[in-house]
Scaffold this motif. Structure first.
Motif, short mmCIF file in Angstrom:
data_model
loop_
_atom_site.label_atom_id
_atom_site.label_comp_id
_atom_site.label_asym_id
_atom_site.label_seq_id
_atom_site.Cartn_x
_atom_site.Cartn_y
_atom_site.Cartn_z
N GLY A 68 0.63 -1.15 0.27
CA GLY A 68 0.04 -0.29 0.10
C GLY A 68 0.85 0.91 0.02
N THR A 69 2.69 1.17 1.02
CA THR A 69 2.55 2.86 0.87
C THR A 69 3.68 2.41 -0.81
OG1 THR A 69 3.19 2.22 3.25
CG2 THR A 69 5.14 3.49 1.64
N ILE A 70 4.42 1.24 -1.03
CA ILE A 70 5.14 1.22 -1.59
C ILE A 70 4.05 1.74 -2.96
CG2 ILE A 70 5.76 0.02 -3.96
CD1 ILE A 70 6.47 -1.88 -1.63
N ASN A 71 2.85 1.40 -3.42
CA ASN A 71 1.62 2.07 -4.37
C ASN A 71 1.67 3.56 -4.31
OD1 ASN A 71 -1.38 3.11 -4.96
ND2 ASN A 71 -0.59 1.07 -6.14
N GLU A 72 1.19 4.18 -2.89
CA GLU A 72 0.95 5.71 -2.36
C GLU A 72 2.53 6.20 -3.12
OE1 GLU A 72 -0.23 6.99 1.07
OE2 GLU A 72 -1.46 4.77 0.73
N VAL A 73 3.44 5.71 -3.12
CA VAL A 73 4.79 6.41 -3.05
C VAL A 73 5.16 6.84 -5.08
CG1 VAL A 73 6.89 6.29 -2.77
CG2 VAL A 73 6.17 6.14 -1.52
N ALA A 74 4.43 5.29 -5.25
CA ALA A 74 4.82 5.16 -7.18
C ALA A 74 4.58 6.08 -7.65
CB ALA A 74 5.09 3.72 -6.90
N SER A 75 2.72 6.32 -7.47
CA SER A 75 1.69 6.81 -7.60
C SER A 75 2.00 7.99 -8.48
CB SER A 75 0.81 6.47 -7.18
OG SER A 75 0.49 5.03 -7.24
N CYS A 76 2.61 8.29 -7.64
CA CYS A 76 3.48 10.20 -7.50
C CYS A 76 4.60 10.21 -8.40
CB CYS A 76 3.75 11.14 -5.83
SG CYS A 76 2.52 10.20 -5.07
N LEU A 77 5.23 9.07 -9.13
CA LEU A 77 6.46 9.14 -10.25
C LEU A 77 5.74 8.80 -11.55
CD1 LEU A 77 9.17 7.35 -7.70
CD2 LEU A 77 8.21 10.08 -7.41
N ILE A 78 4.58 8.21 -11.89
CA ILE A 78 5.21 8.39 -13.19
C ILE A 78 4.68 9.35 -13.75
CG2 ILE A 78 2.90 7.33 -14.57
CD1 ILE A 78 3.74 5.57 -12.31
N GLY A 79 5.27 9.82 -15.09
CA GLY A 79 5.50 10.82 -15.31
C GLY A 79 7.28 11.48 -14.89
N THR A 80 7.30 11.29 -14.43
CA THR A 80 9.27 12.05 -13.66
C THR A 80 9.95 11.16 -13.49
OG1 THR A 80 9.26 11.14 -11.62
CG2 THR A 80 7.74 12.68 -11.55
N THR A 81 11.27 11.76 -13.74
CA THR A 81 12.45 10.52 -14.45
C THR A 81 13.11 10.16 -12.45
OG1 THR A 81 13.95 13.26 -14.13
CG2 THR A 81 13.26 11.92 -16.41
N ILE A 82 12.24 10.17 -11.42
CA ILE A 82 12.77 9.98 -9.76
C ILE A 82 12.22 8.16 -10.15
CG2 ILE A 82 12.71 10.11 -7.89
CD1 ILE A 82 11.24 13.08 -8.11
N LYS A 83 14.05 7.48 -9.97
CA LYS A 83 13.49 5.97 -9.53
C LYS A 83 13.23 6.04 -8.39
CE LYS A 83 16.37 7.26 -12.97
NZ LYS A 83 17.04 8.04 -13.41
N LEU A 84 12.04 4.66 -8.38
CA LEU A 84 11.53 4.11 -6.84
C LEU A 84 12.63 2.91 -6.23
CD1 LEU A 84 9.31 3.23 -4.76
CD2 LEU A 84 8.61 1.55 -6.53
N GLY A 85 12.62 3.25 -5.13
CA GLY A 85 13.57 1.89 -4.93
C GLY A 85 12.58 1.45 -3.34
N ILE A 86 12.94 0.72 -3.06
CA ILE A 86 11.83 -0.42 -2.07
C ILE A 86 12.81 -0.83 -1.01
CG2 ILE A 86 10.26 -2.14 -2.11
CD1 ILE A 86 9.25 -1.74 -4.98
N ILE A 87 12.18 -1.07 0.62
CA ILE A 87 12.19 -1.64 1.34
C ILE A 87 11.35 -2.17 2.23
CG2 ILE A 87 13.63 -1.73 3.83
CD1 ILE A 87 15.52 0.87 3.30
#
Length: 293
Positions: A68-87
């Motif tokens: 759920g947290t990953i979804n909230e964060v990743a959803s905001c990165l669509i269309g950007t050049t910022i990479k998603l990291g996950i712990i």
């Protein structure tokens, strides 16, 4: 210098993890990394925190939490050049498992430090994104009951599944795909981008995060015995051997439930309610850059 912003859900995994500012900073020397850390305080808070972080243009934003947290964060990165990291520190951790990101914090941090990047596809359901899976069948009711239980454990999930199997009612549903319309009464209507739901369970073990397709599973109304058999196959990751499960690869799908006013859904293991009886599903190929091993 690499600029990394961490979004930490302190109550993920029943709040037993030790991910804190001091813990994180021990692994990222100040002469090599610029580190910022925010903690969420409520559901959807990660969205606001991530949007604020995106404005500062970090290289990576790291989600420390469950799906759920990953979804909230990743959803905001669509269309950007910022990479998603996950712990991964949640209960299910389906996406992290598919990406071979270990639950061992030190090993997950080492993956972030190395910074190897790959792209994955992104699913879209109306105005929301999903990275693992979504569904409007029995799985939506299971997640709703699972959340109401207040416990994020496999036992709580199984209890929710058993209760839902007795309560869930199928409804006439019209599926539009490949220029044709299919009428169904689905017990299960599940759309997956990844090969795991969480808890090492999968309805789509052959699904890929970067093949340009979503995997659709439709199972019709079942007898009690058939429901038990389906449950057995889910636990064994062998749903593909359940004869009533129809599997289709899709890129676009429209779902309409004529008798409904609103529709419950689960998105990456979180419960949602759509104030409509029509849902449109699509895929964004290579829509997200993720730090992987």
């Amino acid at each position: 210098m690499t600029y990394i912003h961490f979004i930490v859900n302190p109550i993920s995994g029943n709040g037993k993890h030790n991910i804190s500012a001091s813990f994180i900073q021990n692994y990222f020397p100040k002469d090599q990394f610029k580190i910022e850390i925010d903690n969420t305080t409520h559901k959807k808070h990660a969205i606001a925190l991530t949007k604020a972080a995106v404005a500062n243009k970090p290289d990576y934003i790291v989600a420390c939490g469950g799906d759920g947290t990953i979804n909230e964060v990743a959803s905001c990165l669509i269309g950007t050049t910022i990479k998603l990291g996950i712990i991964p520190v949640g209960s299910g951790n389906g996406l992290a498992s598919n990406l071979n990101i270990p639950r061992n914090f030190e090993r997950a941090i080492e993956i972030i430090r190395k910074g190897t990047v790959s792209s994955i596809d992104v699913g879209k359901i109306n105005d929301h994104y999903f990275f693992s899976n979504t569904g409007i069948g029995i799985d939506a009711l299971i997640i709703k009951k699972y959340e109401h239980s207040g416990k994020r454990t496999l036992v709580a999930y199984v209890k929710a599944a058993l209760s839902s199997s007795l309560e869930f009612k199928t409804r006439k549903t019209i599926l539009s795909l490949d220029d044709k319309k299919i009428e169904a009464n689905p017990f299960l209507l599940f759309i997956s981008n990844s090969n795991e739901m969480g808890y090492n369970m999968s309805l789509t073990p052959k699904a890929s995060l970067n093949d340009g397709w979503l995997d659709l599973i439709v199972v019709p109304q079942l007898s009690f015995i058939e429901k038990m058999l389906l449950g057995y196959h889910v636990l064994r990751n062998t749903v593909e051997n359940f004869k009533k499960a129809k599997h289709t690869l899709i890129q676009e799908l429209t779902i309409e439930v004529p008798a409904a006013i609103y529709l419950d859904a689960q998105i990456d293991g979180e419960s949602y309610n759509f104030e409509t009886n029509v849902i449109k599903v699509s895929i964004i190929k290579s829509g997200l850059m993720v730090i992987t091993e």
